[in-house]
Design an enzyme around this catalytic site. Structure first.
Site, mmCIF file in Angstrom:
data_model
loop_
_atom_site.group_PDB
_atom_site.id
_atom_site.type_symbol
_atom_site.label_atom_id
_atom_site.label_comp_id
_atom_site.label_asym_id
_atom_site.label_seq_id
_atom_site.Cartn_x
_atom_site.Cartn_y
_atom_site.Cartn_z
ATOM 1 N N TYR A 135 36.454 -32.634 -12.642
ATOM 2 C CA TYR A 135 37.157 -33.916 -12.544
ATOM 3 C C TYR A 135 38.250 -33.754 -11.509
ATOM 4 O O TYR A 135 39.204 -33.010 -11.713
ATOM 5 C CB TYR A 135 37.720 -34.283 -13.915
ATOM 6 N N LYS A 163 33.451 -35.588 -10.634
ATOM 7 C CA LYS A 163 33.970 -36.944 -10.802
ATOM 8 C C LYS A 163 35.056 -37.115 -9.761
ATOM 9 O O LYS A 163 36.131 -36.542 -9.867
ATOM 10 C CB LYS A 163 34.508 -37.134 -12.222
#
Length: 307
Positions: A135, A163
């Site tokens: 992330y 992400k």
């Protein structure tokens, strides 16, 4: 193995009035996500109020999600810890309970150097066999995973996706130009969802999908089918709602939207509290306007099926 593509909701955690897990409403929401055609479920993220969850609650959510998805789509557990030791423990426990994959944040609270961040990610990746999505959100967490850092991290075979939440969507192209298909790029910012998909992101880790799963999946499927004008029509309607995701009160905002669509409650866990006063009225107005003008969706579920 996880097929890293499509819409993966970062689902909210449902609580009862007594501040325990509301598994009945959680089930209702997850079933709505599955029915709409999402491609995975992500538990215990920021939207899932991860920092307030006890270990046994996380395990309960994993087990319940595995039961509801029944092997059709992956269940991914977020790992957001303060120490490397804690993150390794959380990753290993998620694997033991049966999670299909992990989403991995950098260390919480401490702004680690690039060297420390790479060492942290590698230590966690090497402690588990589960596939991992990193992330990358320097806006909120003050730590950026640069291309040079990614090059080192991809020595770990189970780091497979990212992400991408830098808010710079050209980073989607930079990552793909440098690494090709070695790492699958998801957009992680709702207000950049369609644009990121159009320029090559393979998926969308979404927030407002929690309340509007069909609209979110429809945008993804229409973009994938090249039907951009139809996707854009839905996206224009969606944008005022999507802007509720880029706020410190995103959890409260999205839970209010879930109430409007009948697949959630407003209950949050303290220190979060339900919205009050003028801000509450503003958010309710955004949601109310959207509900009055909710678009009729084209048939989207099988438009990309291989015959």
């Amino acid at each position: 193995m996880i097929k890293w593509e499509g819409v993966m909701p970062a689902v909210t955690t449902k609580f009862t009035n007594d501040d325990t897990l509301d598994l009945a409403m959680f089930e209702k929401n997850i079933k709505a996500q599955i029915d709409a055609g999402v491609h995975g479920i992500i538990l215990g993220g920021t939207l899932g109020e991860a920092s307030t969850l006890e270990q046994d609650e996380k395990e309960t959510l994993i087990k319940k999600s595995l039961e509801l998805t029944d092997g059709k789509i992956p269940v991914i557990m977020n790992v957001a810890e303060q120490s490397t030791k804690g993150a390794i423990g959380a990753a290993q426990q998620a694997e033991k309970v049966g999670a299909n994959g992990l989403m991995l944040l950098p260390p919480m609270r401490y702004k680690s150097t690039d060297y420390e961040t790479v060492a942290y990610f590698k230590a966690v990746a090497n402690s588990t066999t589960l596939p991992i999505m990193l992330y990358n959100n320097p806006v909120d967490y003050k730590i950026e995973v640069t291309l040079d850092m990614m090059e080192e991290l991809l020595e770990c075979d189970n780091i497979q996706a990212i992400k991408e939440s830098t808010r710079d969507i050209t980073n989607v192209i930079r990552i793909q130009n440098k690494f090709g298909d070695r790492i699958k790029v998801f957009t992680g910012v709702d207000t950049l969802g369609l644009e990121s998909l159009v320029i090559g992101a393979v998926g969308w880790v979404a927030g407002l999908v929690c309340a509007y799963p069909a609209e979110t999946v429809a945008i993804y499927e229409l973009v994938k089918a090249g039907r951009i004008d139809e996707a854009l029509k839905i996206y224009r309607w969606f944008m005022p709602l999507l802007e509720l995701d880029i706020s410190p009160q995103l959890v409260q905002n999205i839970k209010l939207a879930e109430v409007a669509t009948g697949i959630g409650t407003e209950n949050v866990r303290a220190p979060r509290l339900p919205l009050q006063g003028a801000e509450r009225e503003r958010v309710l107005k955004v949601i109310g306007t959207a509900m009055k003008n909710r678009p009729e969706l084209p048939e989207y579920k099988n438009i990309n099926s291989v015959v």
